[in-house]
Design a protein around this motif. Structure first.
Motif, short mmCIF file in Angstrom:
data_model
loop_
_atom_site.label_atom_id
_atom_site.label_comp_id
_atom_site.label_asym_id
_atom_site.label_seq_id
_atom_site.Cartn_x
_atom_site.Cartn_y
_atom_site.Cartn_z
N ILE A 275 0.62 -1.41 -0.03
CA ILE A 275 0.18 0.11 0.18
C ILE A 275 1.31 1.16 0.00
O ILE A 275 0.71 2.37 -0.96
N ILE A 276 1.89 0.96 0.69
CA ILE A 276 2.88 2.45 1.06
C ILE A 276 3.80 2.60 -0.70
O ILE A 276 4.05 3.84 -1.15
N ILE A 277 3.71 1.69 -0.91
CA ILE A 277 4.60 1.44 -2.38
C ILE A 277 3.57 2.21 -3.36
O ILE A 277 4.15 3.10 -4.13
N LEU A 278 2.35 1.91 -3.33
CA LEU A 278 1.38 2.07 -4.31
C LEU A 278 1.00 3.46 -4.29
O LEU A 278 1.01 4.15 -5.27
N ILE A 279 1.10 4.12 -3.34
CA ILE A 279 1.54 6.21 -2.77
C ILE A 279 2.30 6.09 -3.39
O ILE A 279 1.33 7.37 -3.83
N PHE A 280 3.43 6.00 -3.05
CA PHE A 280 4.90 6.51 -3.07
C PHE A 280 4.97 6.95 -5.32
O PHE A 280 5.63 7.36 -5.14
N ASP A 283 1.50 8.91 -6.50
CA ASP A 283 2.44 10.21 -6.45
C ASP A 283 3.40 10.91 -7.32
O ASP A 283 3.58 11.55 -8.04
N SER A 284 4.70 9.46 -7.65
CA SER A 284 6.09 9.73 -8.21
C SER A 284 5.17 9.86 -9.78
O SER A 284 5.85 10.97 -10.61
N ASN A 297 15.32 8.15 -6.27
CA ASN A 297 14.97 7.00 -5.45
C ASN A 297 13.53 6.54 -6.46
O ASN A 297 12.85 5.70 -5.62
N GLN A 298 12.56 7.51 -5.76
CA GLN A 298 11.46 7.31 -6.41
C GLN A 298 11.17 6.83 -7.89
O GLN A 298 10.37 5.96 -8.33
N ILE A 299 12.28 7.30 -8.68
CA ILE A 299 12.67 6.28 -10.07
C ILE A 299 12.93 4.61 -9.94
O ILE A 299 11.77 3.83 -10.51
N ASN A 342 12.37 13.29 6.15
CA ASN A 342 12.04 14.55 5.80
C ASN A 342 12.33 16.13 4.71
O ASN A 342 11.35 16.52 4.34
N GLN A 343 13.46 15.72 4.05
CA GLN A 343 13.65 16.34 2.95
C GLN A 343 12.78 16.18 1.74
O GLN A 343 12.64 17.51 1.23
N HIS A 344 13.38 14.69 1.11
CA HIS A 344 12.39 14.83 -0.68
C HIS A 344 10.68 14.17 -0.19
O HIS A 344 10.44 13.77 -1.00
N LEU A 345 10.47 14.13 1.28
CA LEU A 345 8.60 12.92 1.71
C LEU A 345 8.34 14.19 1.27
O LEU A 345 8.12 15.71 1.88
N CYS A 346 7.21 14.58 0.01
CA CYS A 346 6.40 15.39 -0.19
C CYS A 346 5.06 14.79 -0.31
O CYS A 346 4.16 16.02 -1.07
N ILE A 347 4.96 13.57 0.53
CA ILE A 347 3.34 13.39 0.08
C ILE A 347 2.50 13.46 1.34
O ILE A 347 3.34 13.17 2.42
N LYS A 348 1.59 14.24 1.34
CA LYS A 348 0.92 15.42 2.33
C LYS A 348 0.11 13.97 3.27
O LYS A 348 0.26 14.34 4.55
N CYS A 349 -0.46 12.67 2.96
CA CYS A 349 -0.96 11.95 3.80
C CYS A 349 0.36 11.60 4.81
O CYS A 349 -0.49 10.02 5.78
N LEU A 350 1.11 11.39 4.67
CA LEU A 350 2.09 10.97 5.11
C LEU A 350 3.19 11.65 6.72
O LEU A 350 4.52 11.28 6.58
#
Length: 508
Positions: A275-280, A283-284, A297-299, A342-350
């Motif tokens: 589920i977490i991977i799917l969210i990432f 978003d990516s 990392n996203q790629i 914290n620097q690269h996390l852009c997902i609001k729900c997390l």
């Protein structure tokens, strides 16, 4: 990486732990059968053509150290453990993320991986030695400090890929998907952003070599894949439990009750991870489509997600089970790093710190418990840890002197060590013998006392397995049965006991 006191202490403790828990005999599945091939006059005589490079590696060790089979296996085991650890340290140096989190993951996660697969990695079988190869290629792809050079990349891909393909077919397929989709995704991203990532030549090389070697190494799997009848025979209960085709004869672990609860947590952990991977990934992908900045990392995670789906599909067709190898090897540690960056996390729900901590703990705790149980099972229930390698010398000596059999049936551990003695003593020059592990049908007949051997075969029942309640392993679908009782021989009118030395009983 600076070598400080903590790092030195870490590797000292690792080496001490390895030495204390090294196997007392060889791994009973494919390992000992493959290992015995190093003593054949012609390496190409081995049936395990997909791992001929491993056989060559072990033969080189035997020439260098001139030791016993167990000593050579232990040297390969230490090499295997260190290769797993150094692979993670190498890869996470070029992954984006918090330095402290990456260091913790780099040093602790491989320990959990080793504990979760003790028998395989400590025996020095192929998974640990293969791992460093595909980690090296990932390092070359992900290291942004390196300027891409066609010639160097070509030879790195060529040498690593051919060697990897010859080590282990499952890792080969898994790595192929990861590399190919990383190249494709990275190229698409760079083209959309007017940058260059010219690795199409490597992609063509990998694809051609993959197709050639997959057809050569795994033609039997391809045949099964095209046979729809095989899919109908796959039971849903087998999906979640590798080696579960044993019904009422399935091996019961000493901590079976607790293990059931751990398995539930483990599967929930897998589900949460997906589920977490799917969210990432979603978003990516949105950022990708909108031509926004996407990190490596996203790629890489998008690559792992696509690779996971295809690998699971192929693995299911081949074995009837789900292999979450991509998830455990790469995705698990990567999403933990990404969740705590914290620097690269852009997902609001997390963005909630407490939520991320809870998710991280929910991912880590089941894996820690699974690794602890696997280590416990290895120490208390595995034949390779609880039976000495020289246990079968007397019984095989009797077989070579007094028996005219041309086939021996037993558990994978016993039959494998007989095959090792067969090669070591050059017995193949005098008599042609085949060594087979007992499959489900034969096991059931032995239990029901209806087993009727052929005129020229022997049935070997390992008493040590029964007395110590160790795992009775079969090469058939990785099955693990309850150990067979010696009492099944007497009531069987088709069997006569011809040998008993307290370790094994031989019947004909």
């Amino acid at each position: 990486m600076k070598i400080n006191l903590a790092t030195l202490l870490y590797f000292t403790l690792i080496l001490l732990a390895i030495i204390l828990i090294l196997p007392k005999s060889l791994l009973g599945f494919y390992h000992v059968q493959t290992f015995s091939a190093i003593y054949l006059p012609n390496l190409m005589d081995t049936k395990f053509k997909s791992i001929i490079a491993y056989v060559t590696f072990v033969q080189i060790l035997s020439l260098i150290f001139k030791g016993s089979a167990l000593s050579i296996s232990n040297i390969a085991g230490i090499t295997s453990v260190l290769s797993v650890i150094f692979s993670y340290i190498l890869l996470f140096r070029v992954i984006d993320g918090d330095t402290k989190i990456k260091s913790i993951i780099s040093f602790l996660y491989p320990v959990l991986m080793i504990c979760a697969s003790c028998s395989n990695i400590l025996a020095g079988y192929v998974s640990g030695l293969s791992m460093i190869l595909y980690f090296m290629i990932c390092f070359f792809f992900l290291d942004e400090r390196r300027k891409y050079n066609y010639i160097s990349l070509f030879f790195v891909a060529l040498i690593s890929w051919i060697t990897l393909g010859l080590f282990w077919h499952s890792v080969y397929v898994m790595a192929y998907f990861i590399f190919v989709f990383y190249i494709v995704t990275s190229n698409l991203y760079h083209i959309r952003n007017a940058e260059t990532f010219p690795l199409w030549n490597i992609l063509i090389l990998l694809t051609v070599s993959f197709l050639f070697m997959w057809i050569y190494l795994r033609e039997d799997v391809m045949g099964n894949s095209l046979n729809l009848e095989n899919l109908r025979l796959i039971g849903l209960s087998s999906i979640f439990n590798k080696g579960s085709f044993t019904g009422i004869y399935t091996y019961n672990h000493n901590l079976q009750t607790y293990l059931g609860y751990v398995d539930i947590m483990r599967y929930l952990g897998y589900l949460l991870a997906y589920i977490i991977i799917l969210i990432f990934v979603i978003d990516s992908s949105i950022s990708f489509i909108r031509k926004k900045k996407v990190s490596k990392n996203q790629i890489f995670l998008i690559t792992l997600f696509i690779s996971e789906i295809l690998f699971i599909f192929l693995y299911f067709i081949s074995t009837g089970t789900f292999g979450v190898r991509v998830l455990l090897t790469f995705s698990y540690p990567l999403i933990i790093i990404m969740l705590n960056d914290n620097q690269h996390l852009c997902i609001k729900c997390l963005n909630n710190f407490n939520l991320r901590i809870i998710i991280t703990l929910f991912l880590i705790i089941p894996f820690i418990l699974t690794s602890a149980f696997s280590l416990y099972n290895y120490l208390t229930e595995s034949p390779e840890q609880n039976i000495s390698i020289d246990t079968y010398e007397n019984s095989f000596g009797w077989i070579s002197e007094y028996s005219c059999a041309d086939m021996i049936f037993s558990d994978a551990h016993t039959s494998g060590h007989y095959q090792l003695s067969y090669s070591l003593k050059n017995f193949f020059d005098r008599n042609q013998l085949d060594f087979c592990s007992v499959d489900y049908i034969k096991y059931e007949k032995i239990v029901n006392t209806t087993y009727n051997p052929s005129d020229n075969s022997l049935l070997v029942i390992n008493e040590i397995l029964y007395n110590k309640h160790l795992q009775f392993q079969s090469l058939e679908a990785w099955n693990t049965f309850e150990p067979l009782s010696p009492e099944y021989i007497e009531p069987n009118i088709y069997l006569n006991k011809v040998y008993n030395d307290g370790s094994v009983i031989i019947a004909q």
